[in-house]
Design a protein around this motif. Structure first.
Motif, PDB file in Angstrom:
ATOM      1  N   SER A 136      45.466  46.146  34.954  1.00  0.00           N
ATOM      2  CA  SER A 136      44.484  45.948  34.854  1.00  0.00           C
ATOM      3  C   SER A 136      42.670  45.032  33.716  1.00  0.00           C
ATOM      4  O   SER A 136      43.707  45.562  33.350  1.00  0.00           O
ATOM      5  CB  SER A 136      43.803  45.988  36.205  1.00  0.00           C
ATOM      6  OG  SER A 136      42.801  47.085  35.498  1.00  0.00           O
ATOM      7  N   GLN A 137      42.137  44.095  34.321  1.00  0.00           N
ATOM      8  CA  GLN A 137      41.956  43.791  32.613  1.00  0.00           C
ATOM      9  C   GLN A 137      40.775  44.899  32.424  1.00  0.00           C
ATOM     10  O   GLN A 137      40.654  45.088  31.412  1.00  0.00           O
ATOM     11  CB  GLN A 137      41.500  42.617  33.263  1.00  0.00           C
ATOM     12  CG  GLN A 137      40.033  42.220  32.492  1.00  0.00           C
ATOM     13  CD  GLN A 137      40.665  41.234  30.457  1.00  0.00           C
ATOM     14  OE1 GLN A 137      42.174  41.673  30.633  1.00  0.00           O
ATOM     15  NE2 GLN A 137      40.453  42.043  29.741  1.00  0.00           N
TER      16      GLN A 137
ATOM     17  N   ALA B 161      32.841  44.926  37.689  1.00  0.00           N
ATOM     18  CA  ALA B 161      31.444  45.058  38.842  1.00  0.00           C
ATOM     19  C   ALA B 161      31.979  43.358  39.311  1.00  0.00           C
ATOM     20  O   ALA B 161      31.934  42.510  39.926  1.00  0.00           O
ATOM     21  CB  ALA B 161      29.927  44.611  38.406  1.00  0.00           C
ATOM     22  N   LEU B 162      33.320  43.145  37.942  1.00  0.00           N
ATOM     23  CA  LEU B 162      33.205  40.667  37.636  1.00  0.00           C
ATOM     24  C   LEU B 162      34.679  41.989  38.156  1.00  0.00           C
ATOM     25  O   LEU B 162      35.273  42.036  38.246  1.00  0.00           O
ATOM     26  CB  LEU B 162      33.343  40.820  35.920  1.00  0.00           C
ATOM     27  CG  LEU B 162      31.694  39.911  35.840  1.00  0.00           C
ATOM     28  CD1 LEU B 162      31.649  40.183  34.331  1.00  0.00           C
ATOM     29  CD2 LEU B 162      31.188  39.453  36.516  1.00  0.00           C
ATOM     30  N   ASP B 163      34.647  39.995  38.916  1.00  0.00           N
ATOM     31  CA  ASP B 163      36.219  39.512  39.566  1.00  0.00           C
ATOM     32  C   ASP B 163      37.509  39.686  38.200  1.00  0.00           C
ATOM     33  O   ASP B 163      37.428  39.581  36.845  1.00  0.00           O
ATOM     34  CB  ASP B 163      36.580  38.615  40.892  1.00  0.00           C
ATOM     35  CG  ASP B 163      37.111  38.255  40.481  1.00  0.00           C
ATOM     36  OD1 ASP B 163      37.971  37.574  40.596  1.00  0.00           O
ATOM     37  OD2 ASP B 163      38.037  39.016  41.610  1.00  0.00           O
ATOM     38  N   GLN B 164      38.839  40.361  37.897  1.00  0.00           N
ATOM     39  CA  GLN B 164      39.312  40.542  37.229  1.00  0.00           C
ATOM     40  C   GLN B 164      39.255  39.416  36.265  1.00  0.00           C
ATOM     41  O   GLN B 164      39.849  39.251  35.411  1.00  0.00           O
ATOM     42  CB  GLN B 164      40.364  41.651  37.866  1.00  0.00           C
ATOM     43  CG  GLN B 164      41.515  41.318  36.546  1.00  0.00           C
ATOM     44  CD  GLN B 164      43.170  42.053  37.087  1.00  0.00           C
ATOM     45  OE1 GLN B 164      42.645  43.325  37.822  1.00  0.00           O
ATOM     46  NE2 GLN B 164      44.135  42.022  36.231  1.00  0.00           N
ATOM     47  N   SER B 165      40.000  37.946  37.682  1.00  0.00           N
ATOM     48  CA  SER B 165      40.012  37.282  37.032  1.00  0.00           C
ATOM     49  C   SER B 165      38.918  36.631  36.150  1.00  0.00           C
ATOM     50  O   SER B 165      39.400  35.847  34.856  1.00  0.00           O
ATOM     51  CB  SER B 165      40.078  35.956  37.967  1.00  0.00           C
ATOM     52  OG  SER B 165      39.680  36.151  39.047  1.00  0.00           O
ATOM     53  N   VAL B 166      38.157  36.327  36.540  1.00  0.00           N
ATOM     54  CA  VAL B 166      36.999  35.888  35.994  1.00  0.00           C
ATOM     55  C   VAL B 166      36.561  36.618  34.149  1.00  0.00           C
ATOM     56  O   VAL B 166      36.534  35.687  33.244  1.00  0.00           O
ATOM     57  CB  VAL B 166      35.345  36.013  36.279  1.00  0.00           C
ATOM     58  CG1 VAL B 166      34.148  35.976  35.491  1.00  0.00           C
ATOM     59  CG2 VAL B 166      35.476  35.609  37.723  1.00  0.00           C
TER      60      VAL B 166
END
Length: 256
Positions: free
Chosen positions: A175-176, A229-234
């Motif tokens: 994952s990122q 806390a951020l979404d992976q796609s972002v």
């Protein structure tokens, strides 16, 4: 000579900004710091690159610790990446003073653009994935990824996250966030070795690098906390924009 208070505050403030950037994207921050040192503070190119490595080593420590607390560091993959990275750094610093950077930078700019496209595609089309089991073949692959990371670190004065993170995401199922945390852990010894190796040639300013690094260490904690806390796609799309920025900077540097 003693450091003036204005220079100390400037370096600490610059470090905080670079550290936030480093923590969010899992990179050392040299991509931002080196152009600032060269274009705004008029530091010589090789000195800026070597000094940046000091900052990277310090900032990556707190950034990696924050990701580790969020269970976003792959401890099993780190040794192979570090071994490859140290070898790459040793080789890179041995020839950095004698090898023209122009064609290397142009080729790497193209590689960054391809990596950016892959990151945007995967960010817009997310799939469930997880890192593979640690087999000898996987360890060898990670070692070569670390080798590329170390070479880049030595040649351009950056942590190497811009090359290893896309590799970990695209080819190893990270994952990122996991790739970013692992990247920060791995770049600590890699950046430190590069800074030490370039000291003998008189390129490394340990004083300024440490001052910026202290600020960056603080900023990296906030940046890493935000990233978790951020979404992976972002994050992936944001990282792709970072890669495009890096490609443009490298191309300009190569053509000037």
């Amino acid at each position: 000579m003693p450091t003036r208070p204005s220079s100390l505050l400037r370096d600490l403030f610059l470090g905080v900004l670079v550290g936030i950037f480093s923590g969010v994207f899992g990179v050392g921050g040299g991509i931002v710091l080196v152009p600032i040192l060269v274009l705004l503070l008029h530091v010589a190119q090789k000195r800026a690159q070597a000094t940046s490595l000091v900052m990277v080593a310090i900032a990556a420590t707190t950034g990696a610790a924050t990701y580790a607390l969020g269970s976003s560091v792959d401890w099993a993959a780190a040794p192979a990446l570090i071994i490859g990275g140290l070898i790459g750094t040793w080789l890179g610093t041995a020839v950095v003073k004698r090898t023209p950077d122009k064609w290397l930078q142009l080729a790497f700019s193209g590689l960054l653009l391809v990596a950016a496209a892959r990151m945007v595609w995967s960010g817009m089309n997310p799939v469930s994935s997880q890192p593979p089991d640690m087999t000898p073949l996987v360890a060898i692959g990670l070692g070569f990824a670390g080798l590329a990371m170390g070479l880049l670190s030595a040649f351009l004065g950056v942590g190497g996250g811009v090359i290893v993170i896309p590799i970990l995401v695209a080819f190893f199922g990270f994952s990122q966030q996991l790739a970013a945390g692992t990247s920060l852990l791995v770049m600590i010894p890699i950046a430190l070795l590069g800074a030490i190796r370039l000291t003998r040639a008189g390129h490394t300013d340990w004083g300024q690098g440490s001052r910026i690094g202290i600020g960056a260490a603080v900023g990296a904690v906030g940046g890493a906390t935000l990233a978790l806390a951020l979404d992976q796609s972002v994050l992936q799309i944001g990282f792709a924009l970072l890669l495009v920025f890096a490609a443009v900077q490298m191309t300009r540097k190569a053509l000037t």
